[in-house]
Design a protein around this motif. Structure first.
Motif, PDB file in Angstrom:
ATOM      1  N   SER A 132       0.852  -1.185   0.000  1.00 19.93           N
ATOM      2  CA  SER A 132       0.000   0.000   0.000  1.00 19.93           C
ATOM      3  C   SER A 132       0.890   1.238   0.000  1.00 19.93           C
ATOM      4  O   SER A 132       1.353   1.672   1.063  1.00 19.93           O
ATOM      5  CB  SER A 132      -0.922   0.015   1.225  1.00 19.93           C
ATOM      6  OG  SER A 132      -1.625   1.240   1.307  1.00 19.93           O
ATOM      7  N   ARG A 134       0.140   4.268  -0.306  1.00 17.67           N
ATOM      8  CA  ARG A 134      -0.456   5.339   0.492  1.00 17.67           C
ATOM      9  C   ARG A 134      -0.132   5.173   1.973  1.00 17.67           C
ATOM     10  O   ARG A 134       0.235   6.139   2.652  1.00 17.67           O
ATOM     11  CB  ARG A 134      -1.972   5.346   0.285  1.00 17.67           C
ATOM     12  CG  ARG A 134      -2.685   6.458   1.034  1.00 17.67           C
ATOM     13  CD  ARG A 134      -4.180   6.442   0.732  1.00 17.67           C
ATOM     14  NE  ARG A 134      -4.876   7.501   1.436  1.00 17.67           N
ATOM     15  CZ  ARG A 134      -6.182   7.713   1.366  1.00 17.67           C
ATOM     16  NH1 ARG A 134      -6.930   6.932   0.590  1.00 17.67           N
ATOM     17  NH2 ARG A 134      -6.743   8.687   2.043  1.00 17.67           N
ATOM     18  N   TYR A 135      -0.265   3.947   2.462  1.00 15.76           N
ATOM     19  CA  TYR A 135       0.050   3.683   3.872  1.00 15.76           C
ATOM     20  C   TYR A 135       1.525   3.967   4.147  1.00 15.76           C
ATOM     21  O   TYR A 135       1.870   4.599   5.159  1.00 15.76           O
ATOM     22  CB  TYR A 135      -0.277   2.231   4.216  1.00 15.76           C
ATOM     23  CG  TYR A 135       0.098   1.832   5.629  1.00 15.76           C
ATOM     24  CD1 TYR A 135      -0.718   2.158   6.704  1.00 15.76           C
ATOM     25  CD2 TYR A 135       1.281   1.138   5.882  1.00 15.76           C
ATOM     26  CE1 TYR A 135      -0.375   1.802   8.000  1.00 15.76           C
ATOM     27  CE2 TYR A 135       1.632   0.776   7.173  1.00 15.76           C
ATOM     28  CZ  TYR A 135       0.803   1.107   8.230  1.00 15.76           C
ATOM     29  OH  TYR A 135       1.158   0.758   9.513  1.00 15.76           O
ATOM     30  N   VAL A 138       2.113   7.741   4.258  1.00 14.39           N
ATOM     31  CA  VAL A 138       1.554   8.357   5.472  1.00 14.39           C
ATOM     32  C   VAL A 138       2.443   8.074   6.679  1.00 14.39           C
ATOM     33  O   VAL A 138       2.750   8.977   7.476  1.00 14.39           O
ATOM     34  CB  VAL A 138       0.117   7.846   5.724  1.00 14.39           C
ATOM     35  CG1 VAL A 138      -0.360   8.247   7.121  1.00 14.39           C
ATOM     36  CG2 VAL A 138      -0.835   8.393   4.671  1.00 14.39           C
TER      37      VAL A 138
END
Length: 252
Positions: A132, A134-135, A138
């Motif tokens: 992921s 995005r994870y 972040v």
């Protein structure tokens, strides 16, 4: 390999640029040889003024090269390469701090530590649920921003580091329960014990030197860095083992 190199180079360059801007000039960092139990040798060059605390940084370089050369197929190889390149970046940074006792390398030494720990839960997340981006972004951005705590309190860095360590251990236990075996559990236990040694021995640097003469040379700080290299290595073993086991489980 190139993607991992660009990844690490980008974030390292970002940290260097921000640190050079003076944003962290008020952060409390230890500057000066008096903060180390190992006594400097006056007739040695600056890069070896504290021989043991300097040369221990070769451990990070050897570790990084070793794991870069080891084969891991698929996306797991990318995680391994990023982690190894982090070790290769951290070793010279810490060596520069020891050699120069300058504020910039001292700040970077602290700051680089946080995303290194943050990479463990990112890798664990990949093992548990797949890749992921995005994870990962972040977590990495949050990790880098957490160093801002050092601006608000003299123990801000320690608080941020403690949160990173706890997050890494919790996520490690989580994937161990799902995919682990006895061997991976042993690796996890060794990594956690090494982490404890890394923290405790560094805190007891001067006290150990007062109690036992050997720690005036092989100081608590030196031993803590040995533990740091070991926790890096056992984390590699643990995460690579679980990456392989998850892949085996998925292929059945």
């Amino acid at each position: 390999m190139m993607t991992a190199l660009l990844h690490v180079a980008f974030f390292c360059s970002l940290c260097v640029a921000v640190a050079m801007s003076g944003v962290f000039d008020t952060v409390l960092v230890d500057l000066g040889y008096e903060h180390y139990a190992e006594k400097p040798v006056s007739h040695f060059p600056a890069c070896l003024a504290m021989p043991f605390n300097s040369l221990v940084n070769l451990g990070y370089l050897l570790l990084g090269v070793y794991w870069l050369r080891s084969r891991t197929e698929g996306r797991g190889g990318y995680f391994k390469e990023v982690f190894a390149l982090m070790a290769l970046a951290y070793g010279p940074t810490q060596w520069l701090r020891i050699a120069t006792q300058g504020r910039l390398p001292a700040v970077l030494d602290q700051w680089f530590t946080l995303p290194i720990f943050a990479w463990v839960p990112i890798w664990c997340s990949y093992i548990a649920g797949g890749w992921s981006p995005r994870y990962a972004l972040v977590v990495e951005v949050a990790s880098l921003c957490s160093y801002g705590l050092a601006l608000s309190h003299e123990l801000g860095f320690e608080l941020a580091l403690g949160c990173h360590v706890a997050f890494a251990v919790v996520q490690g236990l989580r994937v161990q329960r799902r995919f682990g075996d006895r061997q991976s559990l042993a690796y996890l236990g060794a990594a956690v014990l090494s982490c404890v040694g890394f923290v405790v021995l560094k805190l007891l640097d001067h006290r150990l030197a007062e109690q036992l003469w050997i720690f005036r040379h092989l100081s608590g700080h030196f031993c803590s860095k040995v533990c740091d290299v070991l926790q890096f290595h056992f984390s590699f073993l643990f995460l690579c083992r679980l990456t392989w086991r998850e892949k085996q489980a998925r292929s059945k």
